[in-house]
Design a protein around this motif. Structure first.
Motif, PDB file in Angstrom:
ATOM      1  N   LEU A   1      89.145 104.872 -34.772  1.00 44.00           N
ATOM      2  CA  LEU A   1      90.360 105.002 -35.569  1.00 44.00           C
ATOM      3  C   LEU A   1      90.590 103.807 -36.484  1.00 44.00           C
ATOM      4  CD1 LEU A   1      92.915 106.492 -32.998  1.00 44.00           C
ATOM      5  CD2 LEU A   1      91.977 107.619 -35.013  1.00 44.00           C
ATOM      6  N   ARG A   2      90.142 102.646 -36.072  1.00 40.79           N
ATOM      7  CA  ARG A   2      90.343 101.454 -36.901  1.00 40.79           C
ATOM      8  C   ARG A   2      89.637 101.593 -38.250  1.00 40.79           C
ATOM      9  NH1 ARG A   2      88.013  96.902 -33.199  1.00 40.79           N
ATOM     10  NH2 ARG A   2      86.454  98.550 -32.971  1.00 40.79           N
ATOM     11  N   ARG A   3      88.549 102.326 -38.278  1.00 39.22           N
ATOM     12  CA  ARG A   3      87.808 102.551 -39.519  1.00 39.22           C
ATOM     13  C   ARG A   3      88.162 103.897 -40.156  1.00 39.22           C
ATOM     14  NH1 ARG A   3      81.939 103.985 -38.322  1.00 39.22           N
ATOM     15  NH2 ARG A   3      83.054 105.907 -37.801  1.00 39.22           N
TER      16      ARG A   3
ATOM     17  N   TYR B   1      93.889  97.068 -40.385  1.00 40.49           N
ATOM     18  CA  TYR B   1      92.461  97.379 -40.325  1.00 40.49           C
ATOM     19  C   TYR B   1      91.920  97.904 -41.653  1.00 40.49           C
ATOM     20  CZ  TYR B   1      92.706  96.683 -35.297  1.00 40.49           C
ATOM     21  OH  TYR B   1      92.871  96.129 -34.058  1.00 40.49           O
ATOM     22  N   GLY B   2      92.772  98.499 -42.473  1.00 43.26           N
ATOM     23  CA  GLY B   2      92.314  98.971 -43.775  1.00 43.26           C
ATOM     24  C   GLY B   2      91.785  97.848 -44.649  1.00 43.26           C
ATOM     25  N   GLU B   3      92.285  96.637 -44.433  1.00 45.70           N
ATOM     26  CA  GLU B   3      91.842  95.480 -45.215  1.00 45.70           C
ATOM     27  C   GLU B   3      90.747  94.679 -44.511  1.00 45.70           C
ATOM     28  OE1 GLU B   3      95.050  93.193 -47.064  1.00 45.70           O
ATOM     29  OE2 GLU B   3      96.462  94.717 -46.340  1.00 45.70           O
ATOM     30  N   LEU B   4      90.307  95.173 -43.366  1.00 48.17           N
ATOM     31  CA  LEU B   4      89.290  94.451 -42.593  1.00 48.17           C
ATOM     32  C   LEU B   4      87.977  95.221 -42.508  1.00 48.17           C
ATOM     33  CD1 LEU B   4      91.525  93.217 -39.624  1.00 48.17           C
ATOM     34  CD2 LEU B   4      90.421  91.757 -41.326  1.00 48.17           C
ATOM     35  N   GLN B   5      87.785  96.197 -43.406  1.00 48.31           N
ATOM     36  CA  GLN B   5      86.613  97.062 -43.311  1.00 48.31           C
ATOM     37  C   GLN B   5      85.301  96.302 -43.495  1.00 48.31           C
ATOM     38  OE1 GLN B   5      86.910 100.447 -42.371  1.00 48.31           O
ATOM     39  NE2 GLN B   5      88.944  99.602 -41.942  1.00 48.31           N
ATOM     40  N   ASP B   6      85.327  95.195 -44.248  1.00 53.65           N
ATOM     41  CA  ASP B   6      84.096  94.413 -44.424  1.00 53.65           C
ATOM     42  C   ASP B   6      83.697  93.694 -43.140  1.00 53.65           C
ATOM     43  OD1 ASP B   6      83.944  95.193 -47.045  1.00 53.65           O
ATOM     44  OD2 ASP B   6      84.936  93.407 -47.843  1.00 53.65           O
ATOM     45  N   THR B   7      84.688  93.368 -42.311  1.00 46.26           N
ATOM     46  CA  THR B   7      84.408  92.657 -41.055  1.00 46.26           C
ATOM     47  C   THR B   7      84.190  93.622 -39.896  1.00 46.26           C
ATOM     48  OG1 THR B   7      85.833  90.861 -41.834  1.00 46.26           O
ATOM     49  CG2 THR B   7      85.268  90.852 -39.506  1.00 46.26           C
ATOM     50  N   LEU B   8      84.897  94.751 -39.917  1.00 49.41           N
ATOM     51  CA  LEU B   8      84.823  95.719 -38.821  1.00 49.41           C
ATOM     52  C   LEU B   8      83.462  96.408 -38.794  1.00 49.41           C
ATOM     53  CD1 LEU B   8      86.172  97.388 -36.560  1.00 49.41           C
ATOM     54  CD2 LEU B   8      87.033  98.920 -38.333  1.00 49.41           C
ATOM     55  N   LYS B   9      82.769  96.282 -37.704  1.00 45.66           N
ATOM     56  CA  LYS B   9      81.489  96.958 -37.494  1.00 45.66           C
ATOM     57  C   LYS B   9      81.606  97.829 -36.247  1.00 45.66           C
ATOM     58  CE  LYS B   9      79.844  94.388 -40.815  1.00 45.66           C
ATOM     59  NZ  LYS B   9      79.782  94.943 -42.179  1.00 45.66           N
ATOM     60  N   VAL B  10      81.395  99.120 -36.411  1.00 39.82           N
ATOM     61  CA  VAL B  10      81.518 100.045 -35.283  1.00 39.82           C
ATOM     62  C   VAL B  10      80.164 100.173 -34.598  1.00 39.82           C
ATOM     63  CG1 VAL B  10      82.118 102.391 -34.570  1.00 39.82           C
ATOM     64  CG2 VAL B  10      83.381 101.290 -36.428  1.00 39.82           C
TER      65      VAL B  10
ATOM     66  N   PHE C   1      77.041  99.788 -21.923  1.00 37.67           N
ATOM     67  CA  PHE C   1      77.228  98.339 -21.785  1.00 37.67           C
ATOM     68  C   PHE C   1      76.929  97.631 -23.098  1.00 37.67           C
ATOM     69  CE2 PHE C   1      76.020  94.023 -20.637  1.00 37.67           C
ATOM     70  CZ  PHE C   1      76.992  93.674 -19.705  1.00 37.67           C
ATOM     71  N   GLU C   2      75.862  98.052 -23.788  1.00 36.09           N
ATOM     72  CA  GLU C   2      75.495  97.422 -25.057  1.00 36.09           C
ATOM     73  C   GLU C   2      76.580  97.604 -26.108  1.00 36.09           C
ATOM     74  OE1 GLU C   2      70.595  97.663 -24.917  1.00 36.09           O
ATOM     75  OE2 GLU C   2      71.741  99.251 -25.895  1.00 36.09           O
ATOM     76  N   VAL C   3      77.171  98.797 -26.167  1.00 41.33           N
ATOM     77  CA  VAL C   3      78.247  99.046 -27.133  1.00 41.33           C
ATOM     78  C   VAL C   3      79.451  98.164 -26.818  1.00 41.33           C
ATOM     79  CG1 VAL C   3      79.946 100.755 -27.884  1.00 41.33           C
ATOM     80  CG2 VAL C   3      77.530 101.376 -27.770  1.00 41.33           C
ATOM     81  N   LEU C   4      79.785  98.055 -25.541  1.00 42.88           N
ATOM     82  CA  LEU C   4      80.916  97.221 -25.146  1.00 42.88           C
ATOM     83  C   LEU C   4      80.674  95.761 -25.532  1.00 42.88           C
ATOM     84  CD1 LEU C   4      83.534  98.017 -23.469  1.00 42.88           C
ATOM     85  CD2 LEU C   4      82.510  96.707 -21.616  1.00 42.88           C
ATOM     86  N   LEU C   5      79.471  95.289 -25.321  1.00 42.52           N
ATOM     87  CA  LEU C   5      79.133  93.905 -25.653  1.00 42.52           C
ATOM     88  C   LEU C   5      79.167  93.674 -27.159  1.00 42.52           C
ATOM     89  CD1 LEU C   5      78.201  91.098 -24.845  1.00 42.52           C
ATOM     90  CD2 LEU C   5      75.857  91.974 -24.676  1.00 42.52           C
TER      91      LEU C   5
ATOM     92  N   THR D   1      82.650  93.509 -28.433  1.00 43.49           N
ATOM     93  CA  THR D   1      83.298  92.238 -28.114  1.00 43.49           C
ATOM     94  C   THR D   1      82.976  91.188 -29.169  1.00 43.49           C
ATOM     95  OG1 THR D   1      83.069  92.784 -25.760  1.00 43.49           O
ATOM     96  CG2 THR D   1      83.628  90.511 -26.307  1.00 43.49           C
ATOM     97  N   HIS D   2      81.705  91.106 -29.547  1.00 41.00           N
ATOM     98  CA  HIS D   2      81.313  90.181 -30.618  1.00 41.00           C
ATOM     99  C   HIS D   2      82.109  90.462 -31.888  1.00 41.00           C
ATOM    100  CE1 HIS D   2      77.920  87.917 -28.937  1.00 41.00           C
ATOM    101  NE2 HIS D   2      77.529  89.026 -28.323  1.00 41.00           N
ATOM    102  N   ASN D   3      82.239  91.749 -32.253  1.00 45.29           N
ATOM    103  CA  ASN D   3      82.926  92.087 -33.490  1.00 45.29           C
ATOM    104  C   ASN D   3      84.424  91.801 -33.415  1.00 45.29           C
ATOM    105  OD1 ASN D   3      84.074  94.835 -35.299  1.00 45.29           O
ATOM    106  ND2 ASN D   3      82.774  93.275 -36.226  1.00 45.29           N
ATOM    107  N   SER D   4      85.019  91.980 -32.240  1.00 40.93           N
ATOM    108  CA  SER D   4      86.448  91.688 -32.091  1.00 40.93           C
ATOM    109  C   SER D   4      86.734  90.203 -32.295  1.00 40.93           C
ATOM    110  CB  SER D   4      86.944  92.145 -30.725  1.00 40.93           C
ATOM    111  OG  SER D   4      87.008  93.555 -30.660  1.00 40.93           O
TER     112      SER D   4
END
Length: 383
Positions: free
Chosen positions: A242-244, A251-260, A272-276, A279-282
């Motif tokens: 939803l953030r993207r 979040y609309g202004e953070l699309q360059d930083t947000l990586k799903v 587990f890999e997705v969760l990890l 976390t890095h992206n957050s």
């Protein structure tokens, strides 16, 4: 003489076709809640699985109807006790939508920052506790060390360690303490510098990979059928966040930083890999929010509200990308100071139903690996 019936079980080959019913629980492998699994086994293989929930049901939705719009934040705060800030957020967003209320820019960016810090706190708990459920003791100690660093800044800003009660209808309780942004930035940097513990110590461990690779694969069709969301769904290739896809807050202004983060395998390792990765992206998103806040002019952090807050008659639905998945809030108002109805759609409730499809055909030895990889909080199921 009373007639008797004799039953002979487990003689020779007959034992191979004898089903056994096994109750797991009511408890959780990490003991932070009470879930019961009713398993039907054929030898070491699970034939049927039924999650039995409701052991800690607190009736939050009914209690919403007897609390005003300020008080319901406290109730919503607690169902997922690892995501308290995010829980509060969904409620206030729904009420603000009903009121047609604009929230100050400073509050929007601060909410986004705290939501991402809360997401990291949530994920760190599972990044540490999941290996523990598989016999790896060390990571949980590191996880609590990193959590403590972030908990300190969250406690400083809100006064609470778990149940922050910092959101308010119209903004936040109060502005950030002097110098807090610098301490928050240092905390984010400290946690980021130690994330190699999970990248190397856990993911690089051949025993961990052996216990999780190819185990408990969840098909995309099952994700859609059961309404599974969050990291679990994205690990099965269902690329929705939803953030993207329906941005809220900043979040609309953070699309360059947000990586799903996504995977296609859908197994325990992928989850587990997705969760990890998330976390890095957050942590990156938190830094981006701190940068934006540093450039904002001083201004209000909330809106002034009347002594008695009443939402106009009508209904609305707000949803947020909580750490464990999609949370939805369906609010119905009759124009009173309390909600007529507030229906909560919690991520864990839907996610845990997938066990009905995941567990049959697997070995009992893999049951805990699969159960733990669903990253649920029991309070989020029972509400």
């Amino acid at each position: 003489m009373t007639p008797t019936t004799e039953t002979t079980v487990g003689i020779g080959g007959a034992a191979e076709s004898t089903d056994m019913v096994l109750n797991i629980g009511p408890q959780h492998p990490s003991t932070h809640g009470v879930l019961r699994l009713r398993l039907v086994l054929d030898g070491e293989r699970i034939q049927h699985a039924e999650p039995v929930i409701g052991y800690m049901h607190r009736g939050a939705e009914k209690l919403f109807e007897a609390r005003d719009y300020r008080q319901i934040i406290m109730l919503a705060n607690r169902h997922d006790w690892l995501s308290a800030f995010s829980n509060e957020l969904g409620v206030v967003l729904a009420v603000e939508r009903m009121l047609g209320m604009e929230v100050p820019t400073r509050a929007v960016w601060t909410r986004t920052l705290l939501a991402e810090l809360n997401r990291v706190l949530n994920h760190l708990m599972f990044l540490g506790s999941y290996p523990l459920e598989l016999g790896g003791i060390t990571p949980v100690f590191y996880a609590f060390r990193e959590r403590e660093v972030l908990q300190n800044v969250m406690e400083e800003v809100s006064g609470g360690r778990m149940h922050y009660m910092f959101n308010r209808v119209g903004g936040l309780k109060e502005d950030l303490p002097a110098g807090w942004a610098g301490r928050a930035r240092a905390a984010v940097a400290a946690v980021r510098s130690r994330m190699d513990v999970y990248d190397d110590l856990v993911l690089g461990n051949e025993i961990f990979r052996g216990r999780t690779r190819g185990v408990g694969a969840l098909a995309p069709q099952t994700v859609h059928a059961y309404g599974v969301s969050g990291p679990i769904a994205r690990a099965s290739g269902v690329d929705f966040d939803l953030r993207r896809d329906e941005p809220y807050l900043a979040y609309g202004e953070l699309q360059d930083t947000l990586k799903v983060a996504t995977r296609t395998e859908g197994d325990c390792l992928a989850r587990f890999e997705v969760l990890l990765e998330q976390t890095h992206n957050s942590l990156d998103l938190a830094d981006a929010c701190l940068d934006r806040l540093a450039g904002l002019e001083p201004g209000p952090i909330n809106q002034r509200l009347p002594k008695v807050l009443k939402a106009p008659e009508g209904h609305t639905y707000a949803w947020t990308e909580n750490p464990l998945g999609i949370n939805g809030y369906y609010l119905v108002s009759k124009g009173e100071k309390t909600p007529y109805r507030l229906k909560l759609r919690s991520a864990s409730y839907n996610n845990i139903q997938a066990l009905v499809e995941l567990l049959p055909g697997t070995l009992v030895a893999d049951m805990v690996a699969i159960l733990g990889s669903l990253f649920f909080v029991v309070g989020d199921i029972d509400k």
